[in-house]
Write a protein that holds these residues in place. Structure first.
Motif, mmCIF file in Angstrom:
data_model
loop_
_atom_site.group_PDB
_atom_site.id
_atom_site.type_symbol
_atom_site.label_atom_id
_atom_site.label_comp_id
_atom_site.label_asym_id
_atom_site.label_seq_id
_atom_site.Cartn_x
_atom_site.Cartn_y
_atom_site.Cartn_z
ATOM 1 N N THR A 32 0.805 -1.220 0.000
ATOM 2 C CA THR A 32 0.000 0.000 0.000
ATOM 3 C C THR A 32 0.836 1.267 0.000
ATOM 4 O OG1 THR A 32 -0.061 0.058 2.410
ATOM 5 C CG2 THR A 32 -1.860 -1.136 1.297
ATOM 6 N N GLY A 33 2.109 1.147 0.380
ATOM 7 C CA GLY A 33 2.940 2.328 0.555
ATOM 8 C C GLY A 33 2.814 2.902 1.957
ATOM 9 N N VAL A 34 1.922 2.328 2.752
ATOM 10 C CA VAL A 34 1.724 2.728 4.145
ATOM 11 C C VAL A 34 2.181 1.565 5.009
ATOM 12 C CG1 VAL A 34 0.019 3.390 5.891
ATOM 13 C CG2 VAL A 34 -0.251 4.172 3.519
ATOM 14 N N ASN A 35 2.981 1.857 6.039
ATOM 15 C CA ASN A 35 3.567 0.770 6.817
ATOM 16 C C ASN A 35 2.531 -0.189 7.406
ATOM 17 O OD1 ASN A 35 2.713 2.547 8.814
ATOM 18 N ND2 ASN A 35 4.774 3.095 9.441
ATOM 19 N N VAL A 47 -0.669 -4.747 6.522
ATOM 20 C CA VAL A 47 0.745 -4.417 6.654
ATOM 21 C C VAL A 47 1.416 -4.469 5.281
ATOM 22 C CG1 VAL A 47 1.468 -6.790 7.207
ATOM 23 C CG2 VAL A 47 2.912 -4.873 7.898
ATOM 24 N N ASP A 48 2.229 -3.460 5.013
ATOM 25 C CA ASP A 48 3.086 -3.446 3.838
ATOM 26 C C ASP A 48 4.476 -3.813 4.368
ATOM 27 O OD1 ASP A 48 4.960 -2.650 1.854
ATOM 28 O OD2 ASP A 48 3.559 -1.178 1.037
ATOM 29 N N ILE A 49 4.881 -5.049 4.153
ATOM 30 C CA ILE A 49 6.112 -5.585 4.731
ATOM 31 C C ILE A 49 7.326 -4.722 4.389
ATOM 32 C CG2 ILE A 49 7.688 -7.565 4.766
ATOM 33 C CD1 ILE A 49 5.120 -8.259 6.193
ATOM 34 N N ALA A 50 7.491 -4.374 3.124
ATOM 35 C CA ALA A 50 8.655 -3.578 2.718
ATOM 36 C C ALA A 50 8.620 -2.190 3.355
ATOM 37 C CB ALA A 50 8.712 -3.467 1.194
ATOM 38 N N ARG A 51 7.450 -1.575 3.359
ATOM 39 C CA ARG A 51 7.334 -0.214 3.894
ATOM 40 C C ARG A 51 7.547 -0.175 5.398
ATOM 41 N NH1 ARG A 51 9.030 4.141 4.449
ATOM 42 N NH2 ARG A 51 7.711 5.753 5.305
ATOM 43 N N VAL A 52 7.040 -1.166 6.127
ATOM 44 C CA VAL A 52 7.182 -1.140 7.579
ATOM 45 C C VAL A 52 8.653 -1.282 7.975
ATOM 46 C CG1 VAL A 52 6.851 -3.598 8.206
ATOM 47 C CG2 VAL A 52 5.981 -1.813 9.702
ATOM 48 N N GLN A 53 9.410 -2.060 7.216
ATOM 49 C CA GLN A 53 10.837 -2.196 7.502
ATOM 50 C C GLN A 53 11.569 -0.879 7.252
ATOM 51 O OE1 GLN A 53 11.282 -5.647 4.905
ATOM 52 N NE2 GLN A 53 11.946 -6.841 6.681
#
Length: 186
Positions: A32-35, A47-53
């Protein structure tokens, strides 16, 4: 502090936090671009796995990804605790989305009704965020998910992003109002 967790470890951490506070909210992965966010219509945490990291690495004070995930999760569950209020706001939210789509981009900052709606939307978003953080603080104090200082650091950082966007639009809005008042006084 670059900490590597696999996708399955991140999902397991979020799900274990949801279970730790005895809530029954589904978890969904999506880019989503949102963590992390709460979908109040479907009653699920996304959860956006890449963004949350990446977002964890952007914190002013470094912390382990596991801790950050726990804080964000209880924050999103704080929104779930406020689900009825979010559902009650749906009608106005739809109106705002429609008005935003219809407003010509170049006229937005000079259109008083549009800017009034933007300020209203920011104020509602901030109120929902503050409520979610208050609910998350209750969850954290009762279930002791993370230490209070860490919780507060993530909360302050998160709220600052909402307030910064609000302040930028409020500056445009107030400038527009001053211009209108000056024109009327001529």
């Amino acid at each position: 502090m670059i900490e590597r967790m696999t996708e399955s470890q991140i999902v397991a951490m979020i799900e274990s936090t949801i279970r730790a506070v005895y809530m029954d909210v589904e978890l969904k992965q999506e880019s989503t671009g949102v963590n992390m966010m709460y979908d109040f219509i479907k009653d699920e945490v996304i959860v956006d796995i890449a963004r949350v990291q990446k977002a964890c690495q952007e914190l002013p004070e470094p912390m382990p990804l596991e801790t950050y995930l726990r804080v964000l999760t209880i924050h999103e569950l704080g929104h779930a605790m406020d689900r009825q209020a979010l559902l009650n706001s749906l009608g106005r939210t739809k109106e705002i989305i429609i008005m935003k789509k219809q407003a010509a981009a170049e006229k937005r900052p000079t259109d008083l009704p549009f800017m009034t709606m933007v300020i209203e939307e920011h104020e509602a978003d901030i109120a929902f965020e503050e409520t979610a953080w208050a609910n998350a603080e209750l969850l954290n104090s009762f279930f002791e998910i993370v230490d209070g200082d860490t919780f507060e650091n993530v909360k302050v950082h998160s709220l600052s992003t909402y307030r910064a966007a609000y302040e930028a639009d409020l500056k445009i809005f107030n400038g527009f109002i001053r211009t209108q008042e000056e024109l009327l006084s001529i």
